[in-house]
Design an enzyme around this catalytic site. Structure first.
Site, PDB file in Angstrom:
ATOM      1  N   CYS A 173       0.846  -1.195   0.000  1.00  0.00           N
ATOM      2  CA  CYS A 173       0.000   0.000   0.000  1.00  0.00           C
ATOM      3  C   CYS A 173       0.883   1.248   0.000  1.00  0.00           C
ATOM      4  O   CYS A 173       1.846   1.333   0.763  1.00  0.00           O
ATOM      5  CB  CYS A 173      -0.898   0.000   1.233  1.00  0.00           C
ATOM      6  SG  CYS A 173      -1.973   1.448   1.297  1.00  0.00           S
ATOM      7  N   CYS A 226       0.455   5.009   6.858  1.00  0.00           N
ATOM      8  CA  CYS A 226      -0.154   4.862   8.193  1.00  0.00           C
ATOM      9  C   CYS A 226       0.857   4.169   9.121  1.00  0.00           C
ATOM     10  O   CYS A 226       1.290   3.043   8.843  1.00  0.00           O
ATOM     11  CB  CYS A 226      -1.440   4.056   8.097  1.00  0.00           C
ATOM     12  SG  CYS A 226      -2.560   4.679   6.817  1.00  0.00           S
ATOM     13  N   CYS A 286       0.687   0.463  10.316  1.00  0.00           N
ATOM     14  CA  CYS A 286       0.230  -0.572   9.390  1.00  0.00           C
ATOM     15  C   CYS A 286       1.365  -1.351   8.712  1.00  0.00           C
ATOM     16  O   CYS A 286       2.186  -0.772   7.996  1.00  0.00           O
ATOM     17  CB  CYS A 286      -0.655   0.066   8.327  1.00  0.00           C
ATOM     18  SG  CYS A 286      -1.356  -1.190   7.235  1.00  0.00           S
ATOM     19  N   CYS A 305     -16.552  -9.136   5.863  1.00  0.00           N
ATOM     20  CA  CYS A 305     -15.877  -7.884   5.521  1.00  0.00           C
ATOM     21  C   CYS A 305     -14.657  -8.187   4.667  1.00  0.00           C
ATOM     22  O   CYS A 305     -13.892  -9.093   4.985  1.00  0.00           O
ATOM     23  CB  CYS A 305     -15.426  -7.176   6.784  1.00  0.00           C
ATOM     24  SG  CYS A 305     -16.770  -6.937   7.940  1.00  0.00           S
ATOM     25  N   CYS A 312     -19.448  -6.089   3.795  1.00  0.00           N
ATOM     26  CA  CYS A 312     -18.748  -4.869   4.192  1.00  0.00           C
ATOM     27  C   CYS A 312     -17.433  -4.849   3.423  1.00  0.00           C
ATOM     28  O   CYS A 312     -16.850  -5.908   3.180  1.00  0.00           O
ATOM     29  CB  CYS A 312     -18.478  -4.897   5.695  1.00  0.00           C
ATOM     30  SG  CYS A 312     -17.508  -3.488   6.281  1.00  0.00           S
ATOM     31  N   CYS A 336     -19.180   2.057   8.680  1.00  0.00           N
ATOM     32  CA  CYS A 336     -18.394   1.450   9.755  1.00  0.00           C
ATOM     33  C   CYS A 336     -17.185   2.353   9.911  1.00  0.00           C
ATOM     34  O   CYS A 336     -16.383   2.468   8.984  1.00  0.00           O
ATOM     35  CB  CYS A 336     -17.995   0.035   9.336  1.00  0.00           C
ATOM     36  SG  CYS A 336     -16.819  -0.730  10.464  1.00  0.00           S
ATOM     37  N   ARG A 340     -17.539  -2.222  18.108  1.00  0.00           N
ATOM     38  CA  ARG A 340     -16.860  -3.482  17.766  1.00  0.00           C
ATOM     39  C   ARG A 340     -15.453  -3.583  18.348  1.00  0.00           C
ATOM     40  O   ARG A 340     -14.652  -2.659  18.210  1.00  0.00           O
ATOM     41  CB  ARG A 340     -16.776  -3.636  16.247  1.00  0.00           C
ATOM     42  CG  ARG A 340     -15.907  -4.826  15.841  1.00  0.00           C
ATOM     43  CD  ARG A 340     -15.970  -5.146  14.380  1.00  0.00           C
ATOM     44  NE  ARG A 340     -17.330  -5.265  13.955  1.00  0.00           N
ATOM     45  CZ  ARG A 340     -17.852  -4.668  12.880  1.00  0.00           C
ATOM     46  NH1 ARG A 340     -17.088  -3.914  12.130  1.00  0.00           N
ATOM     47  NH2 ARG A 340     -19.094  -4.831  12.563  1.00  0.00           N
TER      48      ARG A 340
HETATM   49  S1  SF4 Z   1      -4.063   1.311   6.956  1.00  0.00           S
HETATM   50 FE1  SF4 Z   1      -2.456   0.208   5.808  1.00  0.00          FE
HETATM   51  S2  SF4 Z   1      -3.555  -0.632   4.049  1.00  0.00           S
HETATM   52 FE2  SF4 Z   1      -4.855   0.988   4.902  1.00  0.00          FE
HETATM   53  S3  SF4 Z   1      -4.308   2.849   3.803  1.00  0.00           S
HETATM   54 FE3  SF4 Z   1      -3.002   2.803   5.637  1.00  0.00          FE
HETATM   55  S4  SF4 Z   1      -1.096   1.784   4.962  1.00  0.00           S
HETATM   56 FE4  SF4 Z   1      -2.677   1.332   3.428  1.00  0.00          FE
END
Ligand code: SF4
Length: 346
Positions: free
Chosen positions: A65, A69, A72, A109, A140, A200, A272
């Protein structure tokens, strides 16, 4: 301070969209027993306190990705050793959905590690939504940011819920993500709401934020024009290689407070328990249910991190006298499209 001095007219105006930060922080500051009593009282007013909704989450596209974040392992910017997987084939997704249904899930989901879906991916995700719905499961998806048109397309396909978390408070947000803004997230939530799908949306705690940030996140969620129907509260899972790998533990009672405050502020929403359950023992789960959590993710994996085994959840439900919530979805059509069945059985 008593609960009555924190919330004006608590019984006549349970559903509100005008929470001030001071009010939310005052809820967090209540004595623990008072907070839980109020949360449990409201919970009983809006839900059967002995029912928990069960969802299964499947990663339909894993890793690589472009977003940053900080929590993540799927971000391409962090070396976490995660195995990257392309978008799954529709029939494989449907096999997993069948297994989830057999294990007692009512909602399926599907999550893809994208900044936002590309137009070329849309026919595949639309086929997944249609197929899972035809199995009689609620659907979802979490696919990143959506345009108005993409939200409309997913709604048209029959997607029940779209997940898009606010993650944290607007003030702390920049410490966690820089590749999309808080407003981008609010815009996606607007598109989802306008399309008629259910929302959600929740966040993650234990990322080094202050209690005021946890209050700020719940304030943002509760002050949306309509409360999200589902509010996932995640406990950070520290993954080696991510910037948050060495964060301190969040105190367990503080986590329970977040659940209770969410229940009080959004009394008719499903709250949740999501990521981080592997670290929570039975007693903590029980306390979270008492504080108003009434939905869990069920299964062996929560996207890419461990999740308690389905059997442990069922064993705890047995000890606590909890039943799983049945599905209020209309039955799938008697004669589902042959196209779907061909794909599913191939
Ligand atoms: S949480 Fe992870 S998968 Fe989702 S947008 Fe951020 S880096 Fe990408």
């Amino acid at each position: 301070m008593s609960i009555a001095t924190v919330i004006a007219e608590p019984t006549s105006r349970d559903i509100r969209h005008n929470w001030t930060r001071e009010e939310v922080e005052a809820l967090f500051a209540l004595p623990f027993n008072d907070l839980l009593f109020e949360a449990q009282s409201l919970h009983r007013k809006y839900f059967d306190p002995n029912k928990v909704q069960v969802s299964t989450l499947l990663s339909i596209k894993t890793g690589a990705c472009p977003e940053d974040c900080a929590y993540c392992p799927q971000s391409t910017r962090y070396d976490t050793g995660l195995e990257v997987e392309k978008l799954m084939e529709v029939q494989k997704v449907l096999e997993q959905a069948r297994a989830a249904k057999a294990a007692g899930s009512t909602r399926f989901c599907m999550g893809a590690a994208w900044r936002s879906p590309k137009q070329r991916d849309m026919p595949h995700v639309v086929a997944m939504v249609k197929g899972v719905r035809e199995l009689g499961l609620e659907t979802c998806m979490t696919l990143g940011m959506l345009t108005e048109g993409q939200a409309a397309e997913l709604a048209e396909a029959g997607l029940d819920y779209y997940n898009h978390n606010l993650d944290t408070s607007p003030e702390y947000y920049g410490d966690i993500i820089t590749t999309r803004t808080y407003q981008d997230r609010l815009d996606t939530l607007d598109h989802v709401r306008d399309s008629g799908m259910k929302i959600c949306s929740g966040g993650i705690v234990g990322m080094g934020e202050q209690q005021g940030d946890r209050a700020g996140m719940l304030q943002q969620l509760a002050n949306l024009s309509q409360h999200p129907e589902s509010v996932p509260i995640n406990m950070l899972v520290r993954v080696e290689g991510t910037p948050l790998e060495a964060e301190d533990d969040l105190d367990s009672f503080e986590f329970i407070r977040v659940i209770a405050v969410a229940r009080i502020m959004m009394p008719a929403s499903h709250v949740r328990l999501s990521a981080g359950r592997e670290e929570m023992n039975e007693q903590m789960h029980a306390l979270a249910y008492f504080a108003g959590a009434n939905s869990i993710f069920y299964g062996e994996k929560l996207l890419t991190t461990p999740n308690p085994r389905a059997n442990s959840d069922m064993a705890l439900f047995g000890k606590l006298g909890i039943n799983t919530e049945e599905l209020a979805l209309e039955q799938p059509p008697e004669d589902p499209s042959p196209q779907f069945y061909d794909a599913a059985r191939a």
